[in-house]
Design a protein around this motif. Structure first.
Motif, PDB file in Angstrom:
ATOM      1  N   SER A   1       0.846  -1.201   0.000  1.00 54.86           N
ATOM      2  CA  SER A   1       0.000   0.000   0.000  1.00 54.86           C
ATOM      3  C   SER A   1       0.869   1.234   0.000  1.00 54.86           C
ATOM      4  O   SER A   1       2.045   1.194   0.418  1.00 54.86           O
ATOM      5  CB  SER A   1      -0.933   0.002   1.215  1.00 54.86           C
ATOM      6  N   GLY A   2       0.307   2.304  -0.480  1.00 54.58           N
ATOM      7  CA  GLY A   2       1.026   3.568  -0.510  1.00 54.58           C
ATOM      8  C   GLY A   2       0.037   4.717  -0.637  1.00 54.58           C
ATOM      9  O   GLY A   2      -1.015   4.604  -1.279  1.00 54.58           O
ATOM     10  N   VAL A   3       0.400   5.828  -0.018  1.00 52.47           N
ATOM     11  CA  VAL A   3      -0.450   7.023  -0.076  1.00 52.47           C
ATOM     12  C   VAL A   3       0.099   7.963  -1.142  1.00 52.47           C
ATOM     13  O   VAL A   3       1.308   8.219  -1.190  1.00 52.47           O
ATOM     14  CB  VAL A   3      -0.499   7.728   1.292  1.00 52.47           C
ATOM     15  N   GLY A   4      -0.795   8.455  -1.995  1.00 52.75           N
ATOM     16  CA  GLY A   4      -0.390   9.363  -3.056  1.00 52.75           C
ATOM     17  C   GLY A   4      -1.359  10.531  -3.185  1.00 52.75           C
ATOM     18  O   GLY A   4      -2.311  10.679  -2.417  1.00 52.75           O
ATOM     19  N   VAL A   5      -1.118  11.355  -4.182  1.00 53.80           N
ATOM     20  CA  VAL A   5      -1.978  12.514  -4.453  1.00 53.80           C
ATOM     21  C   VAL A   5      -2.773  12.240  -5.726  1.00 53.80           C
ATOM     22  O   VAL A   5      -2.335  11.490  -6.608  1.00 53.80           O
ATOM     23  CB  VAL A   5      -1.161  13.806  -4.606  1.00 53.80           C
ATOM     24  N   ILE A   6      -3.946  12.865  -5.809  1.00 59.83           N
ATOM     25  CA  ILE A   6      -4.763  12.728  -7.017  1.00 59.83           C
ATOM     26  C   ILE A   6      -5.294  14.097  -7.424  1.00 59.83           C
ATOM     27  O   ILE A   6      -5.469  14.987  -6.591  1.00 59.83           O
ATOM     28  CB  ILE A   6      -5.947  11.749  -6.821  1.00 59.83           C
ATOM     29  N   GLY A   7      -5.527  14.238  -8.709  1.00 61.96           N
ATOM     30  CA  GLY A   7      -6.206  15.402  -9.265  1.00 61.96           C
ATOM     31  C   GLY A   7      -7.231  14.937 -10.272  1.00 61.96           C
ATOM     32  O   GLY A   7      -7.002  13.949 -10.986  1.00 61.96           O
ATOM     33  N   GLU A   8      -8.371  15.601 -10.320  1.00 59.70           N
ATOM     34  CA  GLU A   8      -9.443  15.199 -11.230  1.00 59.70           C
ATOM     35  C   GLU A   8      -9.974  16.418 -11.966  1.00 59.70           C
ATOM     36  O   GLU A   8      -9.979  17.543 -11.432  1.00 59.70           O
ATOM     37  CB  GLU A   8     -10.592  14.532 -10.464  1.00 59.70           C
ATOM     38  N   ALA A   9     -10.478  16.195 -13.187  1.00 61.88           N
ATOM     39  CA  ALA A   9     -11.146  17.236 -13.975  1.00 61.88           C
ATOM     40  C   ALA A   9     -12.182  16.560 -14.855  1.00 61.88           C
ATOM     41  O   ALA A   9     -11.936  15.469 -15.384  1.00 61.88           O
ATOM     42  CB  ALA A   9     -10.146  18.012 -14.828  1.00 61.88           C
ATOM     43  N   GLY A  10     -13.343  17.193 -14.996  1.00 63.18           N
ATOM     44  CA  GLY A  10     -14.371  16.562 -15.812  1.00 63.18           C
ATOM     45  C   GLY A  10     -15.575  17.454 -16.028  1.00 63.18           C
ATOM     46  O   GLY A  10     -15.594  18.643 -15.683  1.00 63.18           O
ATOM     47  N   LEU A  11     -16.607  16.853 -16.608  1.00 61.40           N
ATOM     48  CA  LEU A  11     -17.866  17.528 -16.923  1.00 61.40           C
ATOM     49  C   LEU A  11     -19.016  16.679 -16.415  1.00 61.40           C
ATOM     50  O   LEU A  11     -18.934  15.449 -16.411  1.00 61.40           O
ATOM     51  CB  LEU A  11     -18.015  17.746 -18.427  1.00 61.40           C
ATOM     52  N   GLY A  12     -20.096  17.344 -16.009  1.00 63.09           N
ATOM     53  CA  GLY A  12     -21.249  16.610 -15.520  1.00 63.09           C
ATOM     54  C   GLY A  12     -22.500  17.442 -15.599  1.00 63.09           C
ATOM     55  O   GLY A  12     -22.527  18.536 -16.183  1.00 63.09           O
ATOM     56  N   PHE A  13     -23.570  16.932 -14.984  1.00 59.22           N
ATOM     57  CA  PHE A  13     -24.835  17.656 -14.967  1.00 59.22           C
ATOM     58  C   PHE A  13     -25.646  17.218 -13.765  1.00 59.22           C
ATOM     59  O   PHE A  13     -25.418  16.143 -13.187  1.00 59.22           O
ATOM     60  CB  PHE A  13     -25.624  17.398 -16.259  1.00 59.22           C
ATOM     61  N   THR A  14     -26.599  18.062 -13.382  1.00 56.35           N
ATOM     62  CA  THR A  14     -27.622  17.675 -12.415  1.00 56.35           C
ATOM     63  C   THR A  14     -28.981  17.840 -13.070  1.00 56.35           C
ATOM     64  O   THR A  14     -29.163  18.686 -13.962  1.00 56.35           O
ATOM     65  CB  THR A  14     -27.573  18.537 -11.138  1.00 56.35           C
ATOM     66  N   TYR A  15     -29.926  17.016 -12.619  1.00 56.28           N
ATOM     67  CA  TYR A  15     -31.308  17.133 -13.079  1.00 56.28           C
ATOM     68  C   TYR A  15     -32.197  17.226 -11.840  1.00 56.28           C
ATOM     69  O   TYR A  15     -32.224  16.309 -11.016  1.00 56.28           O
ATOM     70  CB  TYR A  15     -31.721  15.939 -13.942  1.00 56.28           C
ATOM     71  N   GLU A  16     -32.895  18.346 -11.704  1.00 51.62           N
ATOM     72  CA  GLU A  16     -33.696  18.603 -10.511  1.00 51.62           C
ATOM     73  C   GLU A  16     -35.046  17.899 -10.611  1.00 51.62           C
ATOM     74  O   GLU A  16     -35.887  18.258 -11.441  1.00 51.62           O
ATOM     75  CB  GLU A  16     -33.901  20.103 -10.331  1.00 51.62           C
ATOM     76  N   VAL A  17     -35.265  16.886  -9.779  1.00 58.70           N
ATOM     77  CA  VAL A  17     -36.545  16.199  -9.711  1.00 58.70           C
ATOM     78  C   VAL A  17     -37.532  17.018  -8.891  1.00 58.70           C
ATOM     79  O   VAL A  17     -38.687  17.207  -9.271  1.00 58.70           O
ATOM     80  CB  VAL A  17     -36.377  14.789  -9.121  1.00 58.70           C
ATOM     81  N   ASN A  18     -37.081  17.515  -7.741  1.00 57.20           N
ATOM     82  CA  ASN A  18     -37.859  18.467  -6.952  1.00 57.20           C
ATOM     83  C   ASN A  18     -36.888  19.316  -6.141  1.00 57.20           C
ATOM     84  O   ASN A  18     -35.670  19.210  -6.328  1.00 57.20           O
ATOM     85  CB  ASN A  18     -38.897  17.762  -6.064  1.00 57.20           C
ATOM     86  N   ASP A  19     -37.413  20.143  -5.243  1.00 60.72           N
ATOM     87  CA  ASP A  19     -36.564  21.093  -4.531  1.00 60.72           C
ATOM     88  C   ASP A  19     -35.490  20.424  -3.680  1.00 60.72           C
ATOM     89  O   ASP A  19     -34.458  21.040  -3.384  1.00 60.72           O
ATOM     90  CB  ASP A  19     -37.427  21.993  -3.629  1.00 60.72           C
ATOM     91  N   ASN A  20     -35.718  19.176  -3.257  1.00 55.47           N
ATOM     92  CA  ASN A  20     -34.790  18.510  -2.345  1.00 55.47           C
ATOM     93  C   ASN A  20     -34.241  17.200  -2.887  1.00 55.47           C
ATOM     94  O   ASN A  20     -33.764  16.357  -2.122  1.00 55.47           O
ATOM     95  CB  ASN A  20     -35.463  18.255  -0.988  1.00 55.47           C
ATOM     96  N   PHE A  21     -34.279  17.044  -4.213  1.00 58.42           N
ATOM     97  CA  PHE A  21     -33.713  15.816  -4.782  1.00 58.42           C
ATOM     98  C   PHE A  21     -33.291  16.086  -6.219  1.00 58.42           C
ATOM     99  O   PHE A  21     -34.109  16.455  -7.069  1.00 58.42           O
ATOM    100  CB  PHE A  21     -34.733  14.677  -4.750  1.00 58.42           C
ATOM    101  N   LEU A  22     -31.991  15.882  -6.503  1.00 58.44           N
ATOM    102  CA  LEU A  22     -31.441  16.062  -7.838  1.00 58.44           C
ATOM    103  C   LEU A  22     -30.639  14.824  -8.216  1.00 58.44           C
ATOM    104  O   LEU A  22     -29.897  14.273  -7.389  1.00 58.44           O
ATOM    105  CB  LEU A  22     -30.520  17.285  -7.919  1.00 58.44           C
ATOM    106  N   ILE A  23     -30.795  14.377  -9.447  1.00 56.68           N
ATOM    107  CA  ILE A  23     -29.953  13.322  -9.995  1.00 56.68           C
ATOM    108  C   ILE A  23     -28.671  13.961 -10.530  1.00 56.68           C
ATOM    109  O   ILE A  23     -28.708  15.039 -11.129  1.00 56.68           O
ATOM    110  CB  ILE A  23     -30.679  12.571 -11.115  1.00 56.68           C
ATOM    111  N   ARG A  24     -27.524  13.301 -10.286  1.00 58.73           N
ATOM    112  CA  ARG A  24     -26.263  13.902 -10.710  1.00 58.73           C
ATOM    113  C   ARG A  24     -25.349  12.843 -11.312  1.00 58.73           C
ATOM    114  O   ARG A  24     -25.314  11.695 -10.855  1.00 58.73           O
ATOM    115  CB  ARG A  24     -25.548  14.570  -9.539  1.00 58.73           C
ATOM    116  N   SER A  25     -24.613  13.255 -12.344  1.00 55.14           N
ATOM    117  CA  SER A  25     -23.625  12.369 -12.958  1.00 55.14           C
ATOM    118  C   SER A  25     -22.506  13.201 -13.542  1.00 55.14           C
ATOM    119  O   SER A  25     -22.726  14.316 -14.025  1.00 55.14           O
ATOM    120  CB  SER A  25     -24.276  11.519 -14.060  1.00 55.14           C
TER     121      SER A  25
END
Length: 377
Positions: free
Chosen positions: A153-177
């Motif tokens: 095992s070993g501990v390292g660093v990570i970096g991420e970059a990407g694109l996504g979206f949310t879809y609002e089903v109602n005021d308190n629930f959104l689908i996200r990817s």
């Protein structure tokens, strides 16, 4: 190869989002509403733009496509949880923890295949191109990750970059990817022969649960500014303030009564050919402007067109000449479209306004005036 494919995917996805950003400049029912002002009302309800700044939790599942440097052709899966906060119309910040796992092709000492186990966390910054029912975003993240494979095992660093979206089903629930490129450096842990740098594709699918009620716009009624003090205004420059003026838009140069209604207008510069009632070209040009003003003036009072002369000549002669000249002016104004009832009357030399013993005075006495009828004001 994987890095080039991921870069191509990110560019294509970003281009695909661009028309959506233009189409959503005015959200119909999103979290961020523009100010609204009612028209034609003495008070103006104003809706302040909403800022949804709630905290939220975001559980998610993960699909991992490992890069070739890990020597694994078997895709992996995982899960995680994010805790975040909406900052403003465009930005979210979020802390995420995750666990991923997939098989390793390198055999263990006993001949069996090992497995990669990845556990880590990131701090994310998400930029939303716009907020609406469908809200695309870009994300960058940085963090750390513990990698375990084949007993090491070993501990390292990570970096991420990407694109996504949310879809609002109602005021308190959104689908996200979202889809992300992940860079991992294990900092000389030597978990895999040949390199400590790894490049993976990560696809996350989950949902977002904002905490608490969504902010609701409250219209604040702001009183309209008080109207200007009409007692200080004289819009038609007739000497009567707008509070008292019952005949707004008085023709320039008119003498008016205390209600601002016209009484008399001297038409200066209206000359006739010598010893004649025929209008000169300059006189017709002046009368064209007078006719236009009378046509546009709303009060259609009866008007007496008065002709006056100096004292040269006999009184009887001057009376006839002034009558013919006043009739000539009345006829010309009627031909130009003036609808007021016009009555021509000559007064000869009987109503001088200046001294007839001087040429200057006689010039002032040779005049044409319009006098409005009192009965029809």
């Amino acid at each position: 190869m994987l890095k080039r494919n991921l870069l191509t995917l990110a560019v294509l996805a970003g281009v695909g989002f661009l028309p959506l950003t233009h189409a959503a400049d005015q959200p119909e029912d999103g979290m961020y509403q523009p100010a609204v002002q009612a028209e034609g009302d003495s008070s103006r309800p104003v809706v302040t733009p909403l800022v949804d700044d709630r905290w939220y939790i975001a559980p998610f599942g993960t699909y991992v496509k490992p890069g070739g440097d890990r020597h694994s052709d078997i895709d992996g899966y995982g899960a995680g949880l994010g805790i975040g906060k909406m900052i403003n119309e465009h930005f979210n910040v979020e802390l995420r923890g995750f666990y991923n796992s997939f098989d390793d092709q390198n055999p263990r000492p006993d001949g069996s295949k090992g497995r990669w186990d990845l556990a880590g966390g990131t701090a994310d910054l998400q930029y939303y191109f716009f907020r609406d029912t469908f809200s695309p975003y870009a994300v960058i993240a940085a963090g750390g990750m513990n990698s375990y494979v084949n007993g090491n095992s070993g501990v390292g660093v990570i970096g991420e970059a990407g694109l996504g979206f949310t879809y609002e089903v109602n005021d308190n629930f959104l689908i996200r990817s979202d889809a992300r490129y992940r860079y991992n450096n294990n900092l000389n842990a030597h978990l895999n022969p040949g390199t400590d740098e790894f490049h993976d594709l990560v696809v996350n699918v989950g949902f977002v649960v904002p905490l608490g009620p969504k902010p609701v716009a409250v219209a604040e009624v702001q009183p309209a500014p008080p109207p200007p003090d009409c007692s200080t205004l004289d819009s038609d420059s007739d000497g009567v303030n707008d509070c008292l003026d019952q005949c707004p838009g008085t023709i320039s140069g008119s003498q008016v009564d205390d209600k601002g209604c016209p009484i008399r207008l001297e038409i200066k510069g209206v000359n006739f050919k010598f010893d004649s009632a025929e209008l000169t070209q300059n006189a017709m040009s002046i009368l064209d402007g007078v006719a236009e003003s009378l046509i546009n003036y709303p009060q259609k009072n009866d008007i007496e067109v008065q002709g006056h002369t100096s004292s040269e000549g006999t009184n009887k002669y001057n009376l006839r000449l002034s009558q013919r000249r006043s009739q000539s002016v009345a006829d010309y104004l009627s031909q130009k479209g003036v609808t007021n009832k016009l009555t021509a009357r000559g007064y000869g030399e009987d109503q001088p306004i200046a001294d007839n013993s001087t040429e200057e005075g006689r010039e002032k006495n040779r005049r044409v005036e319009l006098v409005w009828s009192e009965e029809t004001k």
